[in-house]
Enzyme design. Structure first.
Site, PDB file in Angstrom:
ATOM      1  N   SER A   1      -1.252   5.840 -11.936  1.00 53.89           N
ATOM      2  CA  SER A   1      -0.839   6.732 -13.017  1.00 53.89           C
ATOM      3  C   SER A   1      -1.544   6.258 -14.279  1.00 53.89           C
ATOM      4  O   SER A   1      -2.748   5.957 -14.235  1.00 53.89           O
ATOM      5  CB  SER A   1       0.686   6.701 -13.144  1.00 53.89           C
ATOM      6  OG  SER A   1       1.128   7.466 -14.220  1.00 53.89           O
TER       7      SER A   1
ATOM      8  N   TYR B   1      -3.975  16.036 -18.878  1.00 50.48           N
ATOM      9  CA  TYR B   1      -3.996  14.796 -18.087  1.00 50.48           C
ATOM     10  C   TYR B   1      -2.611  14.170 -17.925  1.00 50.48           C
ATOM     11  O   TYR B   1      -2.157  13.925 -16.799  1.00 50.48           O
ATOM     12  CB  TYR B   1      -4.947  13.829 -18.790  1.00 50.48           C
ATOM     13  CG  TYR B   1      -5.053  12.448 -18.216  1.00 50.48           C
ATOM     14  CD1 TYR B   1      -5.802  12.195 -17.073  1.00 50.48           C
ATOM     15  CD2 TYR B   1      -4.434  11.355 -18.839  1.00 50.48           C
ATOM     16  CE1 TYR B   1      -5.925  10.905 -16.568  1.00 50.48           C
ATOM     17  CE2 TYR B   1      -4.558  10.072 -18.338  1.00 50.48           C
ATOM     18  CZ  TYR B   1      -5.302   9.853 -17.211  1.00 50.48           C
ATOM     19  OH  TYR B   1      -5.424   8.585 -16.712  1.00 50.48           O
TER      20      TYR B   1
ATOM     21  N   LYS C   1      -0.237  12.724 -14.487  1.00 55.24           N
ATOM     22  CA  LYS C   1       0.088  11.311 -14.251  1.00 55.24           C
ATOM     23  C   LYS C   1       1.598  11.096 -14.226  1.00 55.24           C
ATOM     24  O   LYS C   1       2.101  10.232 -13.522  1.00 55.24           O
ATOM     25  CB  LYS C   1      -0.589  10.445 -15.324  1.00 55.24           C
ATOM     26  CG  LYS C   1      -2.119  10.473 -15.250  1.00 55.24           C
ATOM     27  CD  LYS C   1      -2.598   9.824 -13.955  1.00 55.24           C
ATOM     28  CE  LYS C   1      -4.104   9.741 -13.859  1.00 55.24           C
ATOM     29  NZ  LYS C   1      -4.552   9.074 -12.624  1.00 55.24           N
TER      30      LYS C   1
END
Ligand SMILES: NC(=O)c1ccc[n+]([C@@H]2O[C@H](COP(=O)([O-])OP(=O)(O)OC[C@H]3O[C@@H](n4cnc5c(N)ncnc54)[C@H](OP(=O)(O)O)[C@@H]3O)[C@@H](O)[C@H]2O)c1
Ligand SMILES: *[C@@H]1O[C@H](CO)[C@@H](O)[C@H](O)[C@H]1NC(C)=O
Ligand SMILES: *[C@@H]1O[C@H](CO)[C@@H](O)[C@H](O)[C@H]1NC(C)=O
Ligand SMILES: *[C@@H]1O[C@H](CO)[C@@H](O)[C@H](O)[C@H]1NC(C)=O
Length: 353
Positions: free
Chosen positions: A192, A206, A210
């Site tokens: 992550s 993004y 994650k």
């Protein structure tokens, strides 16, 4: 700045009381935490072998950056077989050379696979597991393939949102689906990010992918809790990799300012620690880096599994203190963003003069 000073003064009485009571709560909680942490399912308590000659490490995104550093570290430790997976064949071959140089007496394999394609991953898994003439090895899988496209929310093209979901999120899940059923023991580490714990300015395409990895990991962990396959999530900070240099090109000013506060890590340090945490006899669920990593991971632990008594004690005693700290950090970000916006507005108005 004035907000932080006023906030600090107003916080003192409550925060001081917390700091005094936290150790008392930690101590009083110890017996309960010892009981709860050690009453895990039987099979999960089975410690993993630590013999590197009986181990295999598989790394997606193993041709560059953090993934490559994990592979090189594994070779240096004499892990019997190191497999790297990525798309670009030239970069794979270069990385393979570098890994072999680190230790020429181990087996190194480089497979060109797109993690977004489950059928290619299944072929790779067959290749790795069925063509192995020796008895089954403990396998440590690292899902590191990923990329970011930093930009202001409104300026991110829709296809970048799709790409991030496909590579970072689904790519990691498809990888785990292809390999975990063939593993007899070992660990799966989802890579992550610190941005998977905090929604970061400029990382709208993004960060959520994650965050998602953590959700998948929590589900997979509970499903595998009776098996000797441990699930981990790693939250690396900003790290000096080719991927990071690429992201730097589109990174908004505010994103740079926020990430400057935390500094830039070396890929060898991050990759080395990730490998170390996975090779433990009882690999922890959360893999974080430094004091900041610990603070954020403690604050955001929610319903996550806990791996050590010390972590459990820290979580029940200082989580409110970490929340207190986070409000100051958030306020600092607001100030920085406001100052920058005002500066831009002044620039625009001075051009009109
Ligand atoms: N660097 C940081 O600051 C940082 C911080 C926190 C988290 N992370 C995470 O850590 C991981 C590694 O980051 P990095 O900075 O080391 O990245 P990097 O240097 O850009 O390396 C990315 C690797 O992933 C591979 N890859 C990308 N898409 C793929 C796909 N569809 N299929 C197979 N392989 C693919 C790339 O090879 P090909 O392009 O040849 O496929 C390359 O080997 C990423 O998940 C990233 O989000 C990085
Ligand atoms: C290389 O790997 C072998 C076999 O696993 C191991 O015995 C040896 O210690 C490693 N050598 C180095 C220099 O790391
Ligand atoms: C990122 O860009 C800044 C300029 O905006 C530069 O000072 C810095 O060195 C760059 N960092 C990397 C790792 O490329
Ligand atoms: C304002 O303009 C100056 C000169 O054009 C530039 O260096 C500075 O970065 C600008 N500031 C902001 C906040 O955009």
């Amino acid at each position: 700045m004035i907000n932080l000073i006023v906030g600090g003064i107003l916080s003192l009485p409550g925060l001081l009381l917390h700091v005094v009571t936290a150790p008392v709560i930690a101590l009083l909680s110890a017996p309960a935490m010892i009981f709860l942490v050690y009453s895990k399912p039987k099979q999960a308590k089975k410690a993993l072998s630590t013999d590197p000659s009986l181990k295999r490490v598989i790394v997606t995104g193993g041709s560059s950056g953090i993934g490559k550093s994990i592979a090189v570290a594994a070779a240096k430790q004499g892990i019997a077989e190191v497999v790297i997976i990525a798309r670009n064949k030239e970069r794979l071959e270069e990385a393979k050379k570098e890994i072999t140089q680190a230790n020429s007496s181990i087996v190194v394999k480089a497979l060109s696979v797109d993690v977004e394609r489950p059928e290619s991953l299944a072929e790779a898994a067959k290749e790795i597991f069925t063509k192995d003439p020796t008895p089954p090895k403990t396998t440590h899988l690292f899902c590191c393939a990923g990329a970011a496209y930093p930009q202001y929310f409104q300026d991110i093209p829709p296809e970048e949102f799709s790409k991030a979901v496909h590579t970072n999120q689904l790519g990691s899940i498809f990888t785990a689906q292809a390999f975990v059923p063939l593993m007899t023991s070992g660990s799966v580490t989802f890579c992550s990010s610190g941005a998977g714990q905090i929604g970061v300015f400029g990382l709208a395409s993004y960060s959520p992918t994650k965050f998602a990895l953590r959700g998948y990991a929590e589900c997979l962990h509970i499903e595998l809790c009776e098996s000797p396959i441990y699930v981990q999530v790693a939250y690396p900070p900003d790290t000096d990799t080719p991927g990071f240099a690429e992201e730097n090109k589109t990174k908004p000013y505010e994103t740079k300012k926020i990430s400057e506060m935390a500094g830039l890590a070396k890929p060898e340090d991050i990759g080395g620690s990730m490998l170390k945490e996975a090779l433990k006899e009882n690999p922890p669920f959360n893999v974080y880096f430094g004091l900041e990593g610990w603070l954020v991971t403690t604050l955001t632990c929610g319903f996550q599994p806990v791996s050590t008594v010390l972590d459990a004690m820290a979580q029940v005693s200082v989580m409110s203190v970490t929340r207190w700290i986070s409000l100051f950090v958030l306020n600092d970000w607001y100030n920085m963003i406001r100052t920058y916006k005002r500066g831009k507005a002044n620039n625009v108005s001075s051009k009109h003069d």
